[in-house]
Design a protein around this motif. Structure first.
Motif, mmCIF file in Angstrom:
data_model
loop_
_atom_site.group_PDB
_atom_site.id
_atom_site.type_symbol
_atom_site.label_atom_id
_atom_site.label_comp_id
_atom_site.label_asym_id
_atom_site.label_seq_id
_atom_site.Cartn_x
_atom_site.Cartn_y
_atom_site.Cartn_z
ATOM 1 N N VAL A 1 0.911 -1.207 0.374
ATOM 2 C CA VAL A 1 -0.100 0.195 0.040
ATOM 3 C C VAL A 1 0.877 1.201 0.045
ATOM 4 N N ILE A 2 1.945 1.059 0.769
ATOM 5 C CA ILE A 2 2.853 2.305 0.760
ATOM 6 C C ILE A 2 3.478 2.635 -0.537
ATOM 7 N N SER A 3 3.987 1.456 -1.018
ATOM 8 C CA SER A 3 4.422 1.472 -2.414
ATOM 9 C C SER A 3 3.397 2.186 -3.531
ATOM 10 N N ALA A 4 2.281 1.656 -3.209
ATOM 11 C CA ALA A 4 1.313 2.254 -4.047
ATOM 12 C C ALA A 4 0.984 3.771 -4.092
ATOM 13 N N GLN A 5 1.124 4.244 -2.818
ATOM 14 C CA GLN A 5 0.606 5.646 -2.326
ATOM 15 C C GLN A 5 1.744 6.546 -3.103
ATOM 16 N N GLN A 6 3.086 5.905 -3.259
ATOM 17 C CA GLN A 6 4.155 7.026 -3.942
ATOM 18 C C GLN A 6 3.787 6.949 -5.443
ATOM 19 N N GLN A 7 2.991 6.058 -5.941
ATOM 20 C CA GLN A 7 2.624 5.965 -7.299
ATOM 21 C C GLN A 7 1.394 6.806 -7.427
ATOM 22 N N SER A 8 0.762 7.340 -6.495
ATOM 23 C CA SER A 8 -0.446 7.818 -6.786
ATOM 24 C C SER A 8 -0.083 9.645 -6.659
ATOM 25 N N GLU A 9 -0.502 10.235 -7.693
ATOM 26 C CA GLU A 9 -0.409 11.644 -7.841
ATOM 27 C C GLU A 9 -1.320 12.653 -6.694
#
Length: 140
Positions: free
Chosen positions: A42-50
């Motif tokens: 989830v944290i990794s995906a957060q960093q991909q979310s503008e």
């Protein structure tokens, strides 16, 4: 008593790992180590979310107090992990929450209340209701 192979299967579903400490101790001790694999994803995906990165930046510069960046770089909203708009990640969270042996296949209200304590995303209540409905229909 649950057999060893069944325990291993349950541990794998819960993403738990059995660690046996060295025999140098007076007796052999088994410990469960919870892998925070889902949180890390989830944290990794957060960093991909503008959108979430904008909220992260705002929290760093004195923006709304509800958003906070944790020590592990997780963006939280009122203490709950923000899940980006990633349908596969949301589905994984919903499936895990509904399938865990301890959840006993909760209904949508209970499942939403349980998930809401740890996670947040726009449309969570509808996503939970849809997921529970689809599982219920599939099992009919």
């Amino acid at each position: 008593m649950v057999g060893s192979s069944k325990k291993i299967t349950i541990f794998e579903k819960l993403k738990l790992e059995v660690v046996v400490l060295p025999e140098t101790l007076q007796e052999c001790i088994a410990a469960l180590i919870v892998r925070l694999d889902l949180r890390e994803r989830v944290i990794s995906a957060q960093q991909q979310s503008e959108a979430l990165e904008k909220k992260r930046l705002a929290s760093r510069t004195g923006g709304p107090q509800e958003f906070r960046e944790e020590a592990d770089n997780a963006l939280t909203f009122k203490g709950r992990l923000c899940v980006p708009d990633d349908p596969m990640l949301k589905e994984e969270i919903l499936t895990e929450a509904h399938s865990t042996p301890y959840a006993a296949h909760p209904g949508s209200t209970r499942m939403y209340q349980d998930l809401r304590q740890s996670f947040c995303w726009e449309g969570m209540k509808n996503d939970v209701a849809s997921h529970v409905q689809s599982v219920w229909c599939a099992n009919k």
